[in-house]
Design a protein around this motif. Sequence first.
Motif, PDB file in Angstrom:
ATOM      1  N   GLU A  62       9.870  32.689  21.815  1.00  0.00           N
ATOM      2  CA  GLU A  62      10.298  34.025  21.427  1.00  0.00           C
ATOM      3  C   GLU A  62      11.630  34.460  22.033  1.00  0.00           C
ATOM      4  OE1 GLU A  62       9.001  36.229  19.282  1.00  0.00           O
ATOM      5  OE2 GLU A  62       7.499  34.752  18.676  1.00  0.00           O
ATOM      6  N   TYR A  63      12.124  33.718  23.035  1.00  0.00           N
ATOM      7  CA  TYR A  63      13.307  34.204  23.742  1.00  0.00           C
ATOM      8  C   TYR A  63      14.501  34.398  22.816  1.00  0.00           C
ATOM      9  CZ  TYR A  63      16.384  30.123  23.656  1.00  0.00           C
ATOM     10  OH  TYR A  63      17.242  29.149  23.252  1.00  0.00           O
TER      11      TYR A  63
ATOM     12  N   ASN B   7      15.990  33.479  29.752  1.00  0.00           N
ATOM     13  CA  ASN B   7      15.884  32.027  29.992  1.00  0.00           C
ATOM     14  C   ASN B   7      14.742  31.656  30.934  1.00  0.00           C
ATOM     15  OD1 ASN B   7      16.872  32.841  32.466  1.00  0.00           O
ATOM     16  ND2 ASN B   7      18.852  31.812  32.270  1.00  0.00           N
ATOM     17  N   GLY B   8      13.854  32.608  31.198  1.00  0.00           N
ATOM     18  CA  GLY B   8      12.704  32.303  32.032  1.00  0.00           C
ATOM     19  C   GLY B   8      11.748  33.481  32.065  1.00  0.00           C
ATOM     20  N   ALA B   9      10.454  33.190  32.216  1.00  0.00           N
ATOM     21  CA  ALA B   9       9.483  34.287  32.273  1.00  0.00           C
ATOM     22  C   ALA B   9       8.113  33.772  32.675  1.00  0.00           C
ATOM     23  CB  ALA B   9       9.389  34.991  30.918  1.00  0.00           C
ATOM     24  N   ILE B  10       7.337  34.666  33.270  1.00  0.00           N
ATOM     25  CA  ILE B  10       5.916  34.478  33.459  1.00  0.00           C
ATOM     26  C   ILE B  10       5.258  35.810  33.151  1.00  0.00           C
ATOM     27  CG2 ILE B  10       5.974  34.976  35.957  1.00  0.00           C
ATOM     28  CD1 ILE B  10       3.675  32.926  36.246  1.00  0.00           C
TER      29      ILE B  10
ATOM     30  N   ALA C 179       9.970  41.861  27.738  1.00  0.00           N
ATOM     31  CA  ALA C 179       8.718  42.090  28.467  1.00  0.00           C
ATOM     32  C   ALA C 179       7.865  43.136  27.768  1.00  0.00           C
ATOM     33  CB  ALA C 179       9.021  42.520  29.899  1.00  0.00           C
ATOM     34  N   ASP C 180       8.482  44.209  27.306  1.00  0.00           N
ATOM     35  CA  ASP C 180       7.735  45.271  26.643  1.00  0.00           C
ATOM     36  C   ASP C 180       7.012  44.756  25.409  1.00  0.00           C
ATOM     37  OD1 ASP C 180       7.053  48.115  26.115  1.00  0.00           O
ATOM     38  OD2 ASP C 180       8.395  47.835  24.400  1.00  0.00           O
ATOM     39  N   ASP C 181       7.635  43.875  24.666  1.00  0.00           N
ATOM     40  CA  ASP C 181       7.042  43.349  23.436  1.00  0.00           C
ATOM     41  C   ASP C 181       5.988  42.274  23.684  1.00  0.00           C
ATOM     42  OD1 ASP C 181       8.623  44.994  21.888  1.00  0.00           O
ATOM     43  OD2 ASP C 181      10.095  43.436  21.384  1.00  0.00           O
ATOM     44  N   LEU C 182       6.184  41.445  24.698  1.00  0.00           N
ATOM     45  CA  LEU C 182       5.386  40.231  24.806  1.00  0.00           C
ATOM     46  C   LEU C 182       4.368  40.207  25.942  1.00  0.00           C
ATOM     47  CD1 LEU C 182       8.188  37.582  24.137  1.00  0.00           C
ATOM     48  CD2 LEU C 182       6.524  38.480  22.509  1.00  0.00           C
ATOM     49  N   PHE C 183       4.561  41.001  26.971  1.00  0.00           N
ATOM     50  CA  PHE C 183       3.700  40.884  28.140  1.00  0.00           C
ATOM     51  C   PHE C 183       2.358  41.593  27.927  1.00  0.00           C
ATOM     52  CE2 PHE C 183       6.782  39.863  31.866  1.00  0.00           C
ATOM     53  CZ  PHE C 183       7.179  38.705  31.206  1.00  0.00           C
ATOM     54  N   ASN C 184       1.347  41.078  28.617  1.00  0.00           N
ATOM     55  CA  ASN C 184      -0.015  41.589  28.491  1.00  0.00           C
ATOM     56  C   ASN C 184      -0.272  42.670  29.542  1.00  0.00           C
ATOM     57  OD1 ASN C 184      -0.552  39.668  26.453  1.00  0.00           O
ATOM     58  ND2 ASN C 184      -1.060  38.128  27.991  1.00  0.00           N
ATOM     59  N   PHE C 185       0.195  43.863  29.269  1.00  0.00           N
ATOM     60  CA  PHE C 185      -0.022  44.969  30.182  1.00  0.00           C
ATOM     61  C   PHE C 185      -1.462  45.470  30.066  1.00  0.00           C
ATOM     62  CE2 PHE C 185       4.552  45.154  29.294  1.00  0.00           C
ATOM     63  CZ  PHE C 185       5.052  45.173  30.587  1.00  0.00           C
ATOM     64  N   ARG C 186      -2.000  45.907  31.193  1.00  0.00           N
ATOM     65  CA  ARG C 186      -3.330  46.496  31.173  1.00  0.00           C
ATOM     66  C   ARG C 186      -3.282  47.868  30.519  1.00  0.00           C
ATOM     67  NH1 ARG C 186      -4.750  45.848  37.460  1.00  0.00           N
ATOM     68  NH2 ARG C 186      -2.517  46.362  37.562  1.00  0.00           N
ATOM     69  N   LYS C 187      -4.352  48.223  29.844  1.00  0.00           N
ATOM     70  CA  LYS C 187      -4.433  49.517  29.195  1.00  0.00           C
ATOM     71  C   LYS C 187      -4.500  50.626  30.248  1.00  0.00           C
ATOM     72  CE  LYS C 187      -7.117  52.134  25.781  1.00  0.00           C
ATOM     73  NZ  LYS C 187      -8.332  52.139  24.915  1.00  0.00           N
ATOM     74  N   ASN C 188      -3.799  51.716  29.976  1.00  0.00           N
ATOM     75  CA  ASN C 188      -3.846  52.913  30.830  1.00  0.00           C
ATOM     76  C   ASN C 188      -3.413  52.634  32.261  1.00  0.00           C
ATOM     77  OD1 ASN C 188      -4.885  54.329  28.613  1.00  0.00           O
ATOM     78  ND2 ASN C 188      -6.986  53.841  29.182  1.00  0.00           N
ATOM     79  N   THR C 189      -2.395  51.803  32.423  1.00  0.00           N
ATOM     80  CA  THR C 189      -1.894  51.443  33.748  1.00  0.00           C
ATOM     81  C   THR C 189      -0.417  51.790  33.854  1.00  0.00           C
ATOM     82  OG1 THR C 189      -3.468  49.609  33.920  1.00  0.00           O
ATOM     83  CG2 THR C 189      -1.571  49.531  35.369  1.00  0.00           C
ATOM     84  N   ASN C 190      -0.012  52.281  35.013  1.00  0.00           N
ATOM     85  CA  ASN C 190       1.400  52.559  35.238  1.00  0.00           C
ATOM     86  C   ASN C 190       2.228  51.294  35.071  1.00  0.00           C
ATOM     87  OD1 ASN C 190       1.866  55.291  35.751  1.00  0.00           O
ATOM     88  ND2 ASN C 190       1.187  55.133  37.866  1.00  0.00           N
TER      89      ASN C 190
END
Length: 378
Positions: free
Chosen positions: A210-211, A170-173, A232-243
Amino acid sequence: MIAAGLFSLASCTVEDNGSTGVITVPGIPADTEADPNPTLPDAPNTNVANINYVVETASNGNKVIRFDLTGIQSPENPTEWLRLYGTNTSEQNIWISIDDLPKGFTIENTIDSEEQVSAVDLVFLVDNSGSMGEEADAVAKEILDWSKMLSKTLDMRFGCVGYDYGGEVNGAINMCGINEIDAFLNRSGKYGIDRTMGFEGPDKDVLAKEYARYSTGTWSADECGVSSLRYADDLFNFRKNTNRVYVNFTDEPNYPQGHEPMSTQWVKDPNNWPTTKGTIHTIYSSTYVNWTERPLWEEYPWNLSAYTGGTEIKTNSSFSGVSLSTLPITGALQNSYIIKFTNVESLFDGQPHKIKITILSPNGTVRAEKEYVVTFKL
Protein backbone atom coordinates in the motif's frame (compact mmCIF):
# COMPACT_ATOMS: atom_id res chain seq x y z
CA MET A 1 -20.81 26.76 44.94
CA ILE A 2 -19.52 23.94 47.13
CA ALA A 3 -16.34 21.92 47.29
CA ALA A 4 -15.55 19.22 44.72
CA GLY A 5 -16.85 15.80 45.70
CA LEU A 6 -19.12 17.18 48.46
CA PHE A 7 -22.23 18.16 46.50
CA SER A 8 -25.34 16.12 47.28
CA LEU A 9 -26.31 13.21 45.07
CA ALA A 10 -29.93 14.36 44.98
CA SER A 11 -29.05 17.78 43.61
CA CYS A 12 -26.52 16.66 41.02
CA THR A 13 -28.03 13.61 39.39
CA VAL A 14 -31.42 14.70 38.12
CA GLU A 15 -31.83 15.90 34.56
CA ASP A 16 -34.81 16.76 32.41
CA ASN A 17 -34.16 15.93 28.77
CA GLY A 18 -37.29 17.72 27.61
CA SER A 19 -38.91 14.64 26.11
CA THR A 20 -38.81 11.63 28.42
CA GLY A 21 -38.87 13.45 31.75
CA VAL A 22 -36.40 13.09 34.57
CA ILE A 23 -33.13 11.21 34.03
CA THR A 24 -30.99 10.13 36.97
CA VAL A 25 -27.33 9.21 36.59
CA PRO A 26 -25.50 8.98 39.91
CA GLY A 27 -22.61 11.40 40.30
CA ILE A 28 -23.17 13.54 37.21
CA PRO A 29 -24.48 17.10 37.66
CA ALA A 30 -27.61 18.13 35.82
CA ASP A 31 -27.50 20.46 32.84
CA THR A 32 -29.77 22.78 34.82
CA GLU A 33 -26.91 23.29 37.28
CA ALA A 34 -24.40 24.21 34.58
CA ASP A 35 -23.34 27.78 33.88
CA PRO A 36 -22.74 29.08 30.35
CA ASN A 37 -19.20 29.15 29.02
CA PRO A 38 -17.56 32.37 30.20
CA THR A 39 -16.15 34.92 27.77
CA LEU A 40 -12.37 35.00 27.79
CA PRO A 41 -11.03 38.39 28.93
CA ASP A 42 -8.13 38.15 26.50
CA ALA A 43 -6.71 35.90 23.79
CA PRO A 44 -6.11 32.22 24.68
CA ASN A 45 -2.64 31.50 26.05
CA THR A 46 -2.64 27.69 26.04
CA ASN A 47 -4.00 24.92 23.79
CA VAL A 48 -6.74 22.35 24.21
CA ALA A 49 -6.08 19.00 22.51
CA ASN A 50 -8.47 17.04 20.35
CA ILE A 51 -10.99 14.94 22.24
CA ASN A 52 -11.94 11.29 21.95
CA TYR A 53 -15.39 10.18 23.04
CA VAL A 54 -16.93 6.95 24.29
CA VAL A 55 -20.62 6.21 24.84
CA GLU A 56 -21.20 4.38 28.11
CA THR A 57 -24.31 2.98 29.78
CA ALA A 58 -24.89 3.87 33.43
CA SER A 59 -26.08 1.28 35.95
CA ASN A 60 -29.64 2.52 35.53
CA GLY A 61 -29.49 2.13 31.74
CA ASN A 62 -29.11 5.78 30.79
CA LYS A 63 -26.48 6.86 28.27
CA VAL A 64 -23.39 8.79 29.30
CA ILE A 65 -20.80 10.35 27.00
CA ARG A 66 -17.20 10.23 28.17
CA PHE A 67 -14.60 12.61 26.73
CA ASP A 68 -10.92 11.70 27.02
CA LEU A 69 -8.71 14.78 26.84
CA THR A 70 -4.92 14.85 27.07
CA GLY A 71 -3.23 17.28 29.45
CA ILE A 72 -3.18 21.05 29.12
CA GLN A 73 0.01 22.95 29.85
CA SER A 74 0.24 25.83 32.25
CA PRO A 75 1.05 28.95 30.19
CA GLU A 76 3.22 30.25 33.03
CA ASN A 77 5.29 27.08 33.49
CA PRO A 78 5.39 24.58 30.59
CA THR A 79 6.48 21.80 32.95
CA GLU A 80 3.25 22.12 34.94
CA TRP A 81 -0.10 20.69 33.87
CA LEU A 82 -3.48 22.09 34.74
CA ARG A 83 -5.82 20.46 37.20
CA LEU A 84 -9.36 20.88 35.98
CA TYR A 85 -12.51 21.22 38.10
CA GLY A 86 -15.99 20.82 36.68
CA THR A 87 -19.62 21.66 37.42
CA ASN A 88 -20.65 22.24 41.03
CA THR A 89 -17.12 22.70 42.34
CA SER A 90 -15.82 25.78 44.07
CA GLU A 91 -12.73 25.78 41.85
CA GLN A 92 -14.50 25.28 38.53
CA ASN A 93 -12.19 26.28 35.67
CA ILE A 94 -13.64 24.39 32.70
CA TRP A 95 -17.04 24.77 31.02
CA ILE A 96 -18.62 22.77 28.20
CA SER A 97 -21.51 23.59 25.91
CA ILE A 98 -23.07 21.57 23.12
CA ASP A 99 -24.94 23.52 20.46
CA ASP A 100 -24.59 26.55 22.78
CA LEU A 101 -26.38 24.80 25.66
CA PRO A 102 -24.38 24.40 28.92
CA LYS A 103 -23.63 20.84 30.04
CA GLY A 104 -23.26 19.61 33.59
CA PHE A 105 -20.34 17.21 33.93
CA THR A 106 -17.83 15.52 36.19
CA ILE A 107 -14.11 15.52 35.51
CA GLU A 108 -11.37 13.23 36.73
CA ASN A 109 -7.71 14.25 36.68
CA THR A 110 -6.14 10.91 35.81
CA ILE A 111 -2.89 11.78 37.57
CA ASP A 112 -4.86 11.14 40.79
CA SER A 113 -5.52 7.50 39.90
CA GLU A 114 -3.15 4.61 40.50
CA GLU A 115 -4.92 2.53 37.84
CA GLN A 116 -4.32 2.51 34.08
CA VAL A 117 -7.41 4.58 33.40
CA SER A 118 -6.30 5.94 30.01
CA ALA A 119 -5.81 3.88 26.86
CA VAL A 120 -3.58 5.39 24.17
CA ASP A 121 -2.69 4.23 20.66
CA LEU A 122 0.61 5.98 19.93
CA VAL A 123 2.14 6.15 16.44
CA PHE A 124 5.67 7.36 15.72
CA LEU A 125 6.11 9.09 12.35
CA VAL A 126 9.84 9.12 11.68
CA ASP A 127 11.61 11.00 8.91
CA ASN A 128 14.39 8.60 7.87
CA SER A 129 15.89 10.64 5.04
CA GLY A 130 19.65 11.06 4.94
CA SER A 131 19.66 14.30 6.91
CA MET A 132 18.25 12.44 9.92
CA GLY A 133 21.32 10.17 10.10
CA GLU A 134 22.93 12.25 12.84
CA GLU A 135 20.06 11.75 15.27
CA ALA A 136 18.42 8.49 14.10
CA ASP A 137 19.99 6.16 16.69
CA ALA A 138 19.31 8.59 19.51
CA VAL A 139 15.70 8.99 18.38
CA ALA A 140 15.19 5.20 18.32
CA LYS A 141 16.69 4.79 21.80
CA GLU A 142 14.53 7.56 23.23
CA ILE A 143 11.40 6.14 21.58
CA LEU A 144 11.97 2.80 23.30
CA ASP A 145 12.95 4.17 26.69
CA TRP A 146 9.97 6.49 26.62
CA SER A 147 7.53 3.82 25.45
CA LYS A 148 8.58 1.51 28.28
CA MET A 149 8.09 4.30 30.80
CA LEU A 150 4.62 5.17 29.49
CA SER A 151 3.55 1.51 29.52
CA LYS A 152 3.97 1.42 33.30
CA THR A 153 1.10 3.85 33.91
CA LEU A 154 -0.96 3.88 30.67
CA ASP A 155 -2.64 1.21 28.56
CA MET A 156 -0.42 1.68 25.50
CA ARG A 157 -0.19 0.25 21.98
CA PHE A 158 2.44 1.44 19.49
CA GLY A 159 2.87 1.79 15.75
CA CYS A 160 5.60 3.27 13.58
CA VAL A 161 5.89 4.70 10.06
CA GLY A 162 9.15 5.66 8.37
CA TYR A 163 9.17 8.15 5.50
CA ASP A 164 11.88 9.40 3.16
CA TYR A 165 12.81 12.09 0.67
CA GLY A 166 10.47 11.65 -2.27
CA GLY A 167 7.49 11.47 0.05
CA GLU A 168 7.34 7.71 0.15
CA VAL A 169 6.51 5.58 3.15
CA ASN A 170 9.39 3.11 3.27
CA GLY A 171 8.78 1.26 6.52
CA ALA A 172 6.05 0.46 9.03
CA ILE A 173 4.76 -1.78 11.76
CA ASN A 174 1.08 -1.84 12.68
CA MET A 175 -0.24 -1.30 16.22
CA CYS A 176 1.56 -3.63 18.62
CA GLY A 177 2.98 -4.03 22.12
CA ILE A 178 6.21 -2.73 23.61
CA ASN A 179 8.15 -5.91 22.79
CA GLU A 180 7.20 -5.75 19.13
CA ILE A 181 8.10 -2.08 18.69
CA ASP A 182 11.40 -2.80 20.45
CA ALA A 183 12.11 -5.67 18.05
CA PHE A 184 11.21 -3.51 15.04
CA LEU A 185 13.64 -0.74 15.94
CA ASN A 186 16.41 -3.17 16.91
CA ARG A 187 16.33 -5.62 14.00
CA SER A 188 19.63 -7.26 13.16
CA GLY A 189 21.70 -5.16 10.78
CA LYS A 190 19.50 -2.07 11.19
CA TYR A 191 21.27 1.08 12.33
CA GLY A 192 20.70 4.80 11.97
CA ILE A 193 18.03 5.75 9.47
CA ASP A 194 17.63 2.06 8.47
CA ARG A 195 15.89 1.33 11.79
CA THR A 196 12.52 2.55 10.49
CA MET A 197 12.90 1.18 6.96
CA GLY A 198 11.18 -2.05 5.91
CA PHE A 199 7.80 -3.50 6.83
CA GLU A 200 7.24 -5.90 9.70
CA GLY A 201 4.40 -7.59 11.56
CA PRO A 202 1.66 -10.07 10.57
CA ASP A 203 0.33 -7.73 7.86
CA LYS A 204 3.71 -6.59 6.53
CA ASP A 205 2.88 -7.65 2.95
CA VAL A 206 -0.23 -5.47 2.94
CA LEU A 207 1.67 -2.54 4.44
CA ALA A 208 4.43 -2.89 1.84
CA LYS A 209 1.97 -3.08 -1.02
CA GLU A 210 0.00 0.00 0.00
CA TYR A 211 2.92 2.40 0.44
CA ALA A 212 2.93 3.46 -3.24
CA ARG A 213 -0.57 4.92 -2.91
CA TYR A 214 0.89 7.66 -0.74
CA SER A 215 3.70 8.76 -3.05
CA THR A 216 2.24 8.91 -6.57
CA GLY A 217 -0.05 11.11 -8.64
CA THR A 218 -1.98 13.73 -6.67
CA TRP A 219 -0.53 12.22 -3.50
CA SER A 220 3.07 12.69 -4.53
CA ALA A 221 5.24 14.79 -2.25
CA ASP A 222 8.76 15.08 -0.97
CA GLU A 223 9.81 14.63 2.67
CA CYS A 224 6.27 14.75 3.96
CA GLY A 225 4.98 13.93 7.43
CA VAL A 226 1.39 14.21 6.24
CA SER A 227 1.88 11.28 3.84
CA SER A 228 2.96 9.02 6.72
CA LEU A 229 0.15 10.37 8.90
CA ARG A 230 -2.49 9.52 6.32
CA TYR A 231 -0.92 6.13 5.70
CA ALA A 232 -1.24 5.22 9.40
CA ASP A 233 -4.74 6.67 9.66
CA ASP A 234 -5.95 4.57 6.73
CA LEU A 235 -4.17 1.29 7.41
CA PHE A 236 -3.41 0.85 11.10
CA ASN A 237 -5.59 -1.20 13.45
CA PHE A 238 -6.53 1.35 16.08
CA ARG A 239 -8.58 0.22 19.04
CA LYS A 240 -12.15 1.46 19.17
CA ASN A 241 -12.82 4.43 21.48
CA THR A 242 -9.13 4.96 22.27
CA ASN A 243 -7.11 8.16 22.28
CA ARG A 244 -4.95 8.36 19.16
CA VAL A 245 -1.67 10.20 19.50
CA TYR A 246 0.99 10.80 16.84
CA VAL A 247 4.56 12.01 17.29
CA ASN A 248 6.26 13.31 14.15
CA PHE A 249 10.10 13.35 14.21
CA THR A 250 11.62 15.40 11.43
CA ASP A 251 14.32 17.95 10.61
CA GLU A 252 12.70 19.35 7.47
CA PRO A 253 9.57 21.29 6.44
CA ASN A 254 6.53 19.42 5.21
CA TYR A 255 6.88 19.35 1.42
CA PRO A 256 3.50 18.59 -0.25
CA GLN A 257 4.75 19.68 -3.68
CA GLY A 258 1.60 21.65 -4.37
CA HIS A 259 -0.74 18.78 -3.49
CA GLU A 260 -3.41 19.74 -0.97
CA PRO A 261 -4.01 16.12 0.20
CA MET A 262 -0.41 16.05 1.50
CA SER A 263 -0.53 19.52 3.04
CA THR A 264 -0.83 20.48 6.68
CA GLN A 265 -3.84 22.51 5.49
CA TRP A 266 -5.63 19.22 4.78
CA VAL A 267 -5.33 18.32 8.47
CA LYS A 268 -6.60 21.76 9.50
CA ASP A 269 -9.98 21.01 7.87
CA PRO A 270 -12.17 19.21 10.46
CA ASN A 271 -14.01 17.45 7.65
CA ASN A 272 -10.72 15.70 6.82
CA TRP A 273 -9.32 15.35 10.33
CA PRO A 274 -12.16 15.27 12.89
CA THR A 275 -11.21 15.39 16.53
CA THR A 276 -11.52 11.61 17.01
CA LYS A 277 -8.67 10.99 14.57
CA GLY A 278 -6.18 12.15 17.17
CA THR A 279 -3.65 14.70 18.32
CA ILE A 280 -0.30 15.25 16.59
CA HIS A 281 2.87 16.25 18.44
CA THR A 282 6.01 17.52 16.72
CA ILE A 283 9.68 17.02 17.53
CA TYR A 284 11.75 19.10 15.14
CA SER A 285 15.50 18.51 15.32
CA SER A 286 17.18 21.18 13.24
CA THR A 287 18.66 24.66 13.42
CA TYR A 288 16.72 25.51 10.25
CA VAL A 289 13.69 27.14 11.90
CA ASN A 290 13.33 30.68 10.56
CA TRP A 291 12.40 30.20 6.93
CA THR A 292 9.28 31.83 5.44
CA GLU A 293 6.53 29.28 5.03
CA ARG A 294 5.08 28.67 1.56
CA PRO A 295 1.72 26.88 1.93
CA LEU A 296 1.44 23.74 -0.22
CA TRP A 297 5.19 23.79 -0.85
CA GLU A 298 7.34 24.37 2.23
CA GLU A 299 5.27 24.19 5.38
CA TYR A 300 5.97 24.37 9.09
CA PRO A 301 5.64 20.75 10.29
CA TRP A 302 4.52 21.98 13.71
CA ASN A 303 1.33 23.27 12.07
CA LEU A 304 0.06 19.72 12.64
CA SER A 305 0.38 20.26 16.38
CA ALA A 306 -1.24 23.70 16.28
CA TYR A 307 -4.24 22.39 14.34
CA THR A 308 -4.87 19.39 16.62
CA GLY A 309 -3.90 20.76 20.04
CA GLY A 310 -0.59 18.89 20.25
CA THR A 311 2.71 20.05 21.68
CA GLU A 312 5.92 20.93 19.84
CA ILE A 313 9.62 20.94 20.63
CA LYS A 314 12.47 22.32 18.56
CA THR A 315 15.82 20.78 19.43
CA ASN A 316 19.35 20.34 18.08
CA SER A 317 20.19 18.36 14.97
CA SER A 318 22.08 15.68 16.92
CA PHE A 319 19.17 15.13 19.33
CA SER A 320 21.80 15.16 22.07
CA GLY A 321 20.71 15.78 25.62
CA VAL A 322 17.05 15.22 24.73
CA SER A 323 14.90 12.95 26.89
CA LEU A 324 11.38 12.36 25.66
CA SER A 325 10.30 11.74 29.25
CA THR A 326 10.88 15.43 29.98
CA LEU A 327 9.18 16.75 26.85
CA PRO A 328 5.69 18.26 26.89
CA ILE A 329 4.00 15.26 25.29
CA THR A 330 4.83 13.11 28.33
CA GLY A 331 3.00 15.49 30.62
CA ALA A 332 0.11 15.65 28.15
CA LEU A 333 -0.35 11.87 28.32
CA GLN A 334 0.22 11.42 32.04
CA ASN A 335 -1.94 14.37 33.09
CA SER A 336 -5.04 13.61 31.08
CA TYR A 337 -8.71 14.05 31.96
CA ILE A 338 -11.92 12.03 31.87
CA ILE A 339 -15.11 14.09 31.45
CA LYS A 340 -18.59 12.56 31.78
CA PHE A 341 -22.04 14.03 31.10
CA THR A 342 -25.52 12.70 30.49
CA ASN A 343 -28.79 13.90 28.90
CA VAL A 344 -27.35 12.89 25.55
CA GLU A 345 -30.07 10.93 23.75
CA SER A 346 -30.89 13.78 21.38
CA LEU A 347 -27.26 13.91 20.20
CA PHE A 348 -27.46 10.56 18.37
CA ASP A 349 -29.40 11.99 15.45
CA GLY A 350 -26.72 11.61 12.79
CA GLN A 351 -26.19 15.37 12.64
CA PRO A 352 -23.03 17.36 13.47
CA HIS A 353 -23.04 19.06 16.87
CA LYS A 354 -20.88 21.96 18.01
CA ILE A 355 -18.93 21.40 21.21
CA LYS A 356 -17.17 24.28 22.91
CA ILE A 357 -14.71 23.82 25.75
CA THR A 358 -13.65 26.93 27.65
CA ILE A 359 -10.92 26.96 30.30
CA LEU A 360 -10.49 30.02 32.49
CA SER A 361 -8.70 30.24 35.83
CA PRO A 362 -10.30 32.38 38.56
CA ASN A 363 -7.63 35.08 38.14
CA GLY A 364 -7.78 34.94 34.34
CA THR A 365 -4.12 33.97 33.89
CA VAL A 366 -5.02 30.68 32.18
CA ARG A 367 -7.21 31.04 29.12
CA ALA A 368 -8.06 28.44 26.51
CA GLU A 369 -10.96 27.71 24.21
CA LYS A 370 -11.62 25.24 21.43
CA GLU A 371 -14.62 24.31 19.32
CA TYR A 372 -15.18 20.89 17.81
CA VAL A 373 -17.76 19.53 15.40
CA VAL A 374 -18.73 15.95 16.24
CA THR A 375 -21.33 13.58 14.81
CA PHE A 376 -22.00 11.24 17.70
CA LYS A 377 -22.50 7.54 17.07
CA LEU A 378 -23.61 4.82 19.44
